[in-house]
Design an enzyme around this catalytic site. Structure first.
Site, short mmCIF file in Angstrom:
data_model
loop_
_atom_site.label_atom_id
_atom_site.label_comp_id
_atom_site.label_asym_id
_atom_site.label_seq_id
_atom_site.Cartn_x
_atom_site.Cartn_y
_atom_site.Cartn_z
N CYS A 363 35.95 59.33 55.72
CA CYS A 363 36.39 60.19 56.81
C CYS A 363 35.78 61.58 56.74
O CYS A 363 36.19 62.50 57.46
CB CYS A 363 37.91 60.27 56.85
N GLU A 365 35.82 64.14 54.69
CA GLU A 365 36.46 65.38 54.26
C GLU A 365 36.00 65.81 52.88
O GLU A 365 36.29 66.93 52.47
CB GLU A 365 37.99 65.27 54.29
#
Length: 657
Positions: A363, A365
């Site tokens: 994702c 991050e």
């Protein structure tokens, strides 16, 4: 393939004082989103205690706190550092109180497995959300990726494999190989298969008879076995990909993606873990850009969904391709974008602090080196009663993540990176709630001060433990079930609706299904899956603006502010845009913001995907109030016999697979 330790990794144990445990059990728990947050906890994270009874929230808190304190205690004792039991008992109780009230929480990984014998015996791999691997050595990378995916780690991979020296193996005289009934056995079979092509290895005739049949319990990690079918299909897919590469039918990029997406599909189908992947490629690689073009590659449809695909911009001249990227995003919402220049030059944007990372987790991050893992923790500012409590809670989350980073894994190549970087990610959820409540000026001030709190606490803990401070300490992850427990918007994202029905799908034979039905929770048979029931819960997202009321431009500005003021890793952000009014502006948005952020993905708002029994469906205020009034009290005291479900790494609708 490396074998796991057979002696416990964690020898020391910490036990929270009985008086503290009793005090926790007397507290009243307040889950978010009413019955939905509580049901999510019992379905996913409540485990069986050693005496066979079911965990309730105080038991889970005590297990997690005992686990993280055991990790730190073991490190101190092994390192001949002083352990002050009374001091750490008070620290542990403060940690437990903050977790009990859901001011902070470990990630789903930690909530589910921290404090279990699995971690004490096997090490820290299962506690990490994020991982990534360079594919230059295809067999070694596949070995590591499958191992970590089966531990529940989300894995990123690039397309660095050059495809040189690959030959068709002689399949006429196979060597029998009986696959051991273990994670190591499955992983070893994949490595042997790939090496038969890449290193001129022997060809093996795999014997699957030793693999336990479908439905058998999986000891340690929980869940039930899938039987050998998913592994057999994985072997066929890898063999097909490498045969096609040898025949010149596909190129090295396509072959790499096929192998790794097939591995991810196996892990999902294998009922061992949820799985998430990200594929990282070059903006100049047309084969990479077309990996999800199922008109061109229809045969990839059954595995291509396994990864989010992102282009990595590593040179300033590659930003000239933003118009081409924008066109593809406008058409199908991919690829995502990663600015490697900023990743390696800055911590928070504008603060020069070098990083060796060149990969990312699913994702986006966390930037990562090859074989690196990162563990996360999450703070919910809206659950904190004051600004001072917010900063204090940041210290608790920092303590958790910094302590997990002390724990070795069963992989030496991973430990070599982790002991150098000690990378962690203290995340915030409900940030959009904060923005709308406090305003951008006040939020910016608190983020700046909060970052200093995390950085200082991490440095203090590192010095005390005799290890280097973490190379990076903050992030914004997308969140998912963890934010549902706390009842806040996920990560930095704005809620899709204020009032909504959240639907939960549960197998008819699951213990929680009987409890929810007996309590009278609204339900109906699943329209898409046999032997499954769909339960409905009304939720109120609060006063935060709906996503459709926030322009893509404002979302980009919000992302840039969080990358500048809070996150020295990356910010997981999906910018939603209106295809009609904003579709033609995507190139302008990327041109303005791509140079000052580290990562982003984009998706169009759409109503065309509406279907029966959607997991998340908007309703009117009147319908919400009617449903709340009719919602029964659930008899959780009758719930038992469940060891939870696999937890999730970066779990929003576009990332969790």
């Amino acid at each position: 393939m490396q074998n796991e330790h057979h002696t416990p990794v964690i020898a020391a144990r910490f036990q929270l004082k009985p008086s503290y445990c009793a005090a926790l059990r007397e507290r009243k728990v307040h889950f978010g989103f009413g019955g939905f947050g509580e049901a999510t906890y019992y379905r996913t994270y409540s485990r069986l205690k050693p005496d066979g009874t079911q965990e309730h929230w105080p038991d889970t808190v005590i297990r997690v706190v005992n686990g993280v304190m055991s990790v730190r205690k073991d490190h101190y004792l092994r390192s001949r550092l002083e352990w002050k039991e009374e001091y750490w008992q008070k620290t542990a109780y403060d940690l437990a109180l903050g977790m009990f009230d859901m001011k902070w929480l470990p990630p789903g990984r930690g909530l589910w497995v921290m404090g279990t014998d699995y971690v004490y015996e096997r090490g820290g791999a299962a506690l990490n959300n994020c991982g990534a691997v360079d594919t230059a050595d295809l067999a070694a990378a596949a070995d590591w990726a499958m191992d970590m995916l089966m531990c529940g780690v989300g894995v990123g991979f690039n397309t660095a494999w050059e495809g040189e020296g690959v030959v068709l193996p002689d399949k006429s005289r196979p060597i029998p190989f009986r696959i051991p009934d273990s994670r190591e056995g499955w992983v070893a079979s994949v490595r042997l298969l790939i090496e038969s092509y890449t290193r001129g290895g022997a060809w093996f005739a795999f014997d699957y008879s030793g693999i336990r049949p479908a439905g058998s319990p999986i000891r340690g990690f929980g869940g039930t076995a899938s039987g050998p079918d998913p592994l057999m299909q994985l072997h066929r897919r890898i063999e097909d990909a490498l045969d096609s590469y040898c025949a010149g039918d596909i190129d090295k990029t396509r072959c790499t993606a096929d192998v790794f997406n097939a591995i991810g599909a196996c892990v999902v189908a294998g009922n061992v873990r949820r799985s998430a992947e990200i594929a990282l490629g070059s903006v100049d690689d047309e084969s990479f850009l077309d990996l999800k073009n199922y008109d061109k590659y229809p045969e990839r449809a059954e595995i291509g969904w396994m990864s989010n695909n992102t282009v990595v911009l590593s040179k300033s001249e590659e930003f000239h391709d933003l118009p081409r990227i924008a066109e593809r995003i406008r058409n199908n919402g991919e690829p995502g974008l990663m600015n490697l220049i900023n990743v390696q030059k800055y911590g928070r944007y504008g603060k020069e602090e070098s990083d060796r990372a060149w990969l990312a987790n699913p994702c986006s991050e966390i930037p990562l080196e090859s074989f690196e893992l990162c563990n996360l923790a999450e703070v919910f500012p809206s659950r904190c009663e004051s600004e001072e409590e917010f900063y204090r809670t940041l210290e608790y989350a920092t303590f958790y993540a910094s302590t997990v980073a002390l724990l070795p894994t069963h992989r030496s190549e991973t430990n070599a990176v982790v002991v150098r970087n000690r990378r962690i990610g203290v995340s915030l959820s409900g940030v959009a709630d904060m923005l709308d409540e406090l305003g951008a000026t006040e939020l910016t001030r608190r983020l700046r001060l909060g970052y200093k709190v995390v950085k200082k606490k991490n440095a203090e803990l590192a010095a005390e433990a005799g290890v280097p401070p973490s190379v990076r300490v903050t992030t914004i992850k997308p969140s998912g079930t963890i934010s549902q427990l706390a009842g806040v918007s996920s990560g930095m994202h704005f809620p899709t609706f204020q009032y909504a029905v959240r639907r939960m799908r549960v197998g008819n034979d699951a213990p929680i299904c009987k409890v929810l039905k007996a309590s009278g929770v609204p339900h109906e048979p699943d329209s898409y899956s046999e032997n499954t029931t769909v339960f409905e819960f009304p939720i109120d997202q609060g006063k935060t603006r709906k996503a459709t009321e926030v322009s893509a431009w404002e979302q980009f500005a919000f992302l840039a502010m969080l990358q500048r003021e809070w996150s020295d890793n990356m910010v997981s952000c999906t910018v939603y845009f209106d295809p009609q009014s904003e579709g033609r502006q995507i190139e302008h948005m990327l041109a303005q913001f791509a140079p000052i952020i580290k990562s982003v993905s984009m998706l169009p708002h759409s109503d065309s995907g509406a279907y029966k029994q959607m997991p998340y469906e908007g309703i009117s205020k009147e319908e919400y109030e009617r449903r709340v009034a009719a919602m029964p009290k659930i008899a959780w005291e009758t719930f038992g016999g469940s060891d939870g479900m696999e937890s999730r790494f970066c779990s929003n609708d576009t990332c969790e697979l």
